[in-house]
Design a protein around this motif. Sequence first.
Motif, PDB file in Angstrom:
ATOM      1  N   ASP A 228       0.738  -1.339   0.164  1.00  0.00           N
ATOM      2  CA  ASP A 228       0.215  -0.118  -0.102  1.00  0.00           C
ATOM      3  C   ASP A 228       0.925   1.329  -0.129  1.00  0.00           C
ATOM      4  O   ASP A 228       0.680   2.278  -0.855  1.00  0.00           O
ATOM      5  N   GLN A 229       2.123   1.436   0.756  1.00  0.00           N
ATOM      6  CA  GLN A 229       2.869   2.602   0.726  1.00  0.00           C
ATOM      7  C   GLN A 229       3.424   2.613  -0.571  1.00  0.00           C
ATOM      8  O   GLN A 229       3.537   3.820  -0.918  1.00  0.00           O
ATOM      9  N   GLN A 230       3.604   1.369  -1.217  1.00  0.00           N
ATOM     10  CA  GLN A 230       4.460   1.710  -2.559  1.00  0.00           C
ATOM     11  C   GLN A 230       3.247   2.310  -3.516  1.00  0.00           C
ATOM     12  O   GLN A 230       3.631   3.287  -4.389  1.00  0.00           O
ATOM     13  N   ARG A 231       2.123   1.809  -3.495  1.00  0.00           N
ATOM     14  CA  ARG A 231       1.279   2.466  -4.532  1.00  0.00           C
ATOM     15  C   ARG A 231       0.876   4.020  -4.008  1.00  0.00           C
ATOM     16  O   ARG A 231       0.776   4.626  -5.012  1.00  0.00           O
ATOM     17  N   CYS A 232       1.057   4.217  -2.823  1.00  0.00           N
ATOM     18  CA  CYS A 232       0.829   5.756  -2.252  1.00  0.00           C
ATOM     19  C   CYS A 232       2.121   6.574  -3.076  1.00  0.00           C
ATOM     20  O   CYS A 232       1.988   7.736  -3.416  1.00  0.00           O
ATOM     21  N   PHE A 233       3.242   5.943  -2.828  1.00  0.00           N
ATOM     22  CA  PHE A 233       4.526   6.467  -3.511  1.00  0.00           C
ATOM     23  C   PHE A 233       4.221   6.818  -4.838  1.00  0.00           C
ATOM     24  O   PHE A 233       4.503   7.937  -5.430  1.00  0.00           O
ATOM     25  N   ASP A 248      -3.943  17.429  -5.310  1.00  0.00           N
ATOM     26  CA  ASP A 248      -4.874  17.717  -4.152  1.00  0.00           C
ATOM     27  C   ASP A 248      -5.092  16.192  -3.694  1.00  0.00           C
ATOM     28  O   ASP A 248      -6.182  15.539  -4.004  1.00  0.00           O
ATOM     29  N   ARG A 249      -4.380  15.589  -3.091  1.00  0.00           N
ATOM     30  CA  ARG A 249      -4.455  14.108  -2.582  1.00  0.00           C
ATOM     31  C   ARG A 249      -4.607  13.900  -1.188  1.00  0.00           C
ATOM     32  O   ARG A 249      -3.891  14.546  -0.239  1.00  0.00           O
ATOM     33  N   LEU A 250      -5.514  12.946  -0.670  1.00  0.00           N
ATOM     34  CA  LEU A 250      -5.785  12.798   0.653  1.00  0.00           C
ATOM     35  C   LEU A 250      -5.155  11.300   0.852  1.00  0.00           C
ATOM     36  O   LEU A 250      -5.415  10.329   0.175  1.00  0.00           O
ATOM     37  N   VAL A 251      -4.136  11.172   1.728  1.00  0.00           N
ATOM     38  CA  VAL A 251      -3.541   9.845   1.983  1.00  0.00           C
ATOM     39  C   VAL A 251      -4.329   9.570   3.481  1.00  0.00           C
ATOM     40  O   VAL A 251      -3.990  10.148   4.371  1.00  0.00           O
ATOM     41  N   CYS A 252      -5.188   8.333   3.311  1.00  0.00           N
ATOM     42  CA  CYS A 252      -5.732   7.929   4.440  1.00  0.00           C
ATOM     43  C   CYS A 252      -4.953   6.666   5.024  1.00  0.00           C
ATOM     44  O   CYS A 252      -5.267   5.575   4.118  1.00  0.00           O
ATOM     45  N   GLY A 253      -4.691   6.596   6.287  1.00  0.00           N
ATOM     46  CA  GLY A 253      -3.967   5.335   6.520  1.00  0.00           C
ATOM     47  C   GLY A 253      -3.874   5.278   8.018  1.00  0.00           C
ATOM     48  O   GLY A 253      -3.841   6.212   8.930  1.00  0.00           O
ATOM     49  N   ASP A 254      -4.037   3.989   8.672  1.00  0.00           N
ATOM     50  CA  ASP A 254      -3.970   3.770  10.156  1.00  0.00           C
ATOM     51  C   ASP A 254      -2.836   4.270  10.755  1.00  0.00           C
ATOM     52  O   ASP A 254      -1.738   4.611  10.189  1.00  0.00           O
ATOM     53  N   VAL A 255      -2.991   4.499  12.030  1.00  0.00           N
ATOM     54  CA  VAL A 255      -1.708   5.176  12.644  1.00  0.00           C
ATOM     55  C   VAL A 255      -0.716   4.274  12.843  1.00  0.00           C
ATOM     56  O   VAL A 255      -0.904   3.036  12.955  1.00  0.00           O
ATOM     57  N   GLY A 256       0.550   4.668  12.269  1.00  0.00           N
ATOM     58  CA  GLY A 256       1.712   3.968  12.263  1.00  0.00           C
ATOM     59  C   GLY A 256       1.670   3.144  10.940  1.00  0.00           C
ATOM     60  O   GLY A 256       2.646   2.271  10.998  1.00  0.00           O
ATOM     61  N   PHE A 257       0.883   3.392  10.033  1.00  0.00           N
ATOM     62  CA  PHE A 257       1.066   2.760   8.826  1.00  0.00           C
ATOM     63  C   PHE A 257       1.841   3.381   7.792  1.00  0.00           C
ATOM     64  O   PHE A 257       2.232   3.091   6.660  1.00  0.00           O
ATOM     65  N   GLY A 258       2.441   4.496   8.122  1.00  0.00           N
ATOM     66  CA  GLY A 258       3.527   5.019   7.008  1.00  0.00           C
ATOM     67  C   GLY A 258       3.111   6.236   6.218  1.00  0.00           C
ATOM     68  O   GLY A 258       3.821   6.503   5.236  1.00  0.00           O
ATOM     69  N   LYS A 259       2.297   6.806   6.704  1.00  0.00           N
ATOM     70  CA  LYS A 259       1.644   8.202   6.001  1.00  0.00           C
ATOM     71  C   LYS A 259       2.963   9.278   6.079  1.00  0.00           C
ATOM     72  O   LYS A 259       3.177  10.032   4.889  1.00  0.00           O
ATOM     73  N   THR A 260       3.663   9.243   7.009  1.00  0.00           N
ATOM     74  CA  THR A 260       4.761  10.425   7.140  1.00  0.00           C
ATOM     75  C   THR A 260       5.795  10.208   5.998  1.00  0.00           C
ATOM     76  O   THR A 260       6.288  11.037   5.494  1.00  0.00           O
ATOM     77  N   GLU A 261       6.243   8.761   5.852  1.00  0.00           N
ATOM     78  CA  GLU A 261       7.178   8.597   4.812  1.00  0.00           C
ATOM     79  C   GLU A 261       6.708   9.018   3.389  1.00  0.00           C
ATOM     80  O   GLU A 261       7.429   9.678   2.681  1.00  0.00           O
ATOM     81  N   VAL A 262       5.429   9.015   3.284  1.00  0.00           N
ATOM     82  CA  VAL A 262       4.716   9.532   1.998  1.00  0.00           C
ATOM     83  C   VAL A 262       4.996  10.985   1.824  1.00  0.00           C
ATOM     84  O   VAL A 262       5.531  11.469   0.657  1.00  0.00           O
ATOM     85  N   ILE A 394     -13.753  14.339  -5.812  1.00  0.00           N
ATOM     86  CA  ILE A 394     -13.530  15.921  -6.032  1.00  0.00           C
ATOM     87  C   ILE A 394     -11.868  15.766  -5.476  1.00  0.00           C
ATOM     88  O   ILE A 394     -11.255  16.698  -6.029  1.00  0.00           O
ATOM     89  N   ARG A 395     -11.638  14.935  -4.532  1.00  0.00           N
ATOM     90  CA  ARG A 395     -10.133  14.973  -4.170  1.00  0.00           C
ATOM     91  C   ARG A 395      -9.405  13.438  -4.504  1.00  0.00           C
ATOM     92  O   ARG A 395     -10.581  12.577  -4.553  1.00  0.00           O
ATOM     93  N   ASP A 396      -8.501  13.533  -4.724  1.00  0.00           N
ATOM     94  CA  ASP A 396      -7.693  12.185  -4.980  1.00  0.00           C
ATOM     95  C   ASP A 396      -7.622  11.387  -3.698  1.00  0.00           C
ATOM     96  O   ASP A 396      -7.019  12.093  -2.860  1.00  0.00           O
ATOM     97  N   LEU A 397      -7.714  10.093  -3.734  1.00  0.00           N
ATOM     98  CA  LEU A 397      -7.449   9.323  -2.515  1.00  0.00           C
ATOM     99  C   LEU A 397      -6.796   8.290  -2.516  1.00  0.00           C
ATOM    100  O   LEU A 397      -6.585   7.589  -3.536  1.00  0.00           O
ATOM    101  N   SER A 398      -5.745   8.047  -1.726  1.00  0.00           N
ATOM    102  CA  SER A 398      -4.875   6.843  -1.496  1.00  0.00           C
ATOM    103  C   SER A 398      -5.160   6.439  -0.280  1.00  0.00           C
ATOM    104  O   SER A 398      -5.081   7.171   0.959  1.00  0.00           O
ATOM    105  N   THR A 399      -5.121   5.090  -0.099  1.00  0.00           N
ATOM    106  CA  THR A 399      -5.299   4.499   1.336  1.00  0.00           C
ATOM    107  C   THR A 399      -4.027   3.418   1.861  1.00  0.00           C
ATOM    108  O   THR A 399      -3.688   2.789   0.909  1.00  0.00           O
TER     109      THR A 399
END
Length: 795
Positions: A228-233, A248-262, A394-399
Amino acid sequence: MSIARTPARVIGSIFLFSSATGFIPQNEHRIRTFDKRTRIVPPYDEWKRQQVTRASAVVAEDEEAPSEAGNAEETEASVSKISIIREGATQIGHPNRLTTIFPNDFIVHRDRGIGQFVGVEVDDGREVIKLEFGKNEPVWVGPEDRSRLSKLKSADASNPPRLTPLTPRGQKLWDDRLRKVRENAEETAQDILSLYAARNDVVRDPCPKDDARLEGFERTFAFEATPDQQRCFDDVTKDMVYSRTPMDRLVCGDVGFGKTEVALRAIYRAVLAGRQVALLAPTTVLAAQHHRTLLKRMPDVSVCFLRGGTSQSKQGKALRETIANGTAQVVVGTHALLSKTLTFHKLQLLVVDEEQRFGVAQKERLKAMATGVDVLTLTATPIPRTLQMSLSGIRDLSTLRTAPPGRKEVETHVVKFDPALVEAAIKREMARGGQVFFVVPRIAEIDRSVAVLEELIPEARVLVAHGRLNDVEQRVIAFSEGEADVLVATTVIESGLDLPNANTIIITNPHMFGLAALYQLRGRVGRSPVPAFAYFMYPPDTAMTVDALRRLQAIKELSRLGSGFELANRDLEIRGAGAIIGKQQTGAADKVGPEVYMAILQEAIEDAKGTEVTPVPSCRLTLKAAHGILKRGLPDGFLGPNGSPARELALAESSTAAMLARKPRDVVALGQKWRKMIEAESGTGTAGQLPPAVEAFLKMHLLEAFGRRLGVTDVSLQGPDLVLVTPGWSPKVWDFLRPHLYSALRKPAAFFDDEMREVRIVSLGSAPPARQLAVLLTILADLYTVLEGKENFGF
């Protein structure tokens, strides 16, 4: 670091009651529901009282406190808890968007209407879902039809819906309801398409492709990226590198799942492109942690931390000057970044962490800042409005749904407050060398809580942290460095803290927190391989609103890893969708459920677009032959001697022109330019012939340009079939293009999967690689001419 010390007080005085709660005498065993004026809600009918009792508010006296480890004595405590006794859960919906339902939950059958989930039964060796509709009429749904089901409301909903009778009149009522919702969706679709058009009118130069510095930075990531992280990258790379429309992208991920690295990779890419970046966080503690992370990961980048209340100080003025003149490449801060007096030099990327923590006025300021700027939003639990905007496109979404290796679920307990349980939980954590968060909803409760903890565990080192302390960051750092065993804090610790040694959290008065806050707080623990525990302790003698009960039920039920997005959908159910773009969709969504409403809205958008095909930022060719050609690039000696600065510049310009070609004719024009160059160099006056490797290179970029214009995001082999991923295609688009695709194939050997939004060309994968590319080029060229008219592409 000073440790808070206050005289001991009565343990029971920890709790404060808001205007949304009331009091129940101790001999009452059922939690009643109160409205926001503290008046008892008129009693439900008998059925409803049974649901509230069974589903969310039975008081049970059957749980033992955790035993302590090491030298600590074992202790047992009789604990009262909100007993989540609903069993027999199952999942429904599309395979890519599964939703968990429990017995008595209300569901929507797209064809039949509103029913109630009874349970799962076995019929002829397979599991089937039993539903009940009006007048207790049963319906059994097999695995093949689960995608026709979606969740409407939980069993304990404060306003349970009326079940649809399975009669001609019931069918007519359901059809009428769908018709009214569809009319609402058609109006909204027009507004959404207007927003699409306005968004596409704004352009900016894309970032350069990856270079050695970016690749080196990515290697400093200490963990293996999840799929999932690779897809977000990849998604963020497409937005920043392959598109001229601002991200204009929303990255929705559980706590500790690697949003910060994205976010870090996006920030570094922007800095390498000479752009200024702002990272906005809701709290000083979280902003400070981001600042430390950036300094550690990007020692070659100028990173500054803008704090609130420093605008008039000498240091603050100097810092603002570095932001204005561009010396500061990355600016981290809280609400101070939103000040109208702050001037950026060349802001082109805005990263917003935990968007749900900002208010309406601050978001309006964000909109003003974000005009023409790439925006990347990170959240574990998007607010209903943000979630709706992402689901509607309306906004792009990555999970991010995949847990990093080694992560374990946090053992969650929703219980009455019990001093013995508090003592046992803290002593157990201390015995294994760990630390504890003790969270209260208000600053006024901190002193009383510290007194209670010192009375219960006098040997524990207690530290206090809240937003009114000037040294709150230093206190959190001290806690992270092991200077205290227990951190008594408010929600200042809610977001972003990564403290692997803290694996127990106790949250008091959880009914006074929102669902997103409860979920974020639980995410502060469980960031190491050791078992983690979360205790949500409500007052023994109190009453709660229905919504408060439902929040506690949700936090207990959705305790598995990766459930943040589903929890956001539960919050959507509890709070309502609100307005997406100025009109109220809440009523329409409530009538059929948010999932069915979004499906109807998507259909309305597709109907409004007709056979129009929306281009995509990039088309990825994951075919082996295409990958080899693109990886090799242009042959040695072409465009100049190897290693010469002129050749390197020409290669960079040519690759960028081919990669960002908005239309296939731009790639053709590049080939013509090279042919003329060869002709001029030869002096023969005849048309120059391009080397075969150059022709292949141009054809691959021509394929990508066709794909982008046709809305094809990915071309890959799946077994013997060639698959085109076409997320923007509707059945109407397929019906329009199908005859032309069959004509290009010379036989009807392709079909369209409406659910997966992909075109599958049967058996082409078994052809030789050269044949695959030739047929694919012919197919896409033919489809392109259907949309844009005849052109000569030179093949």
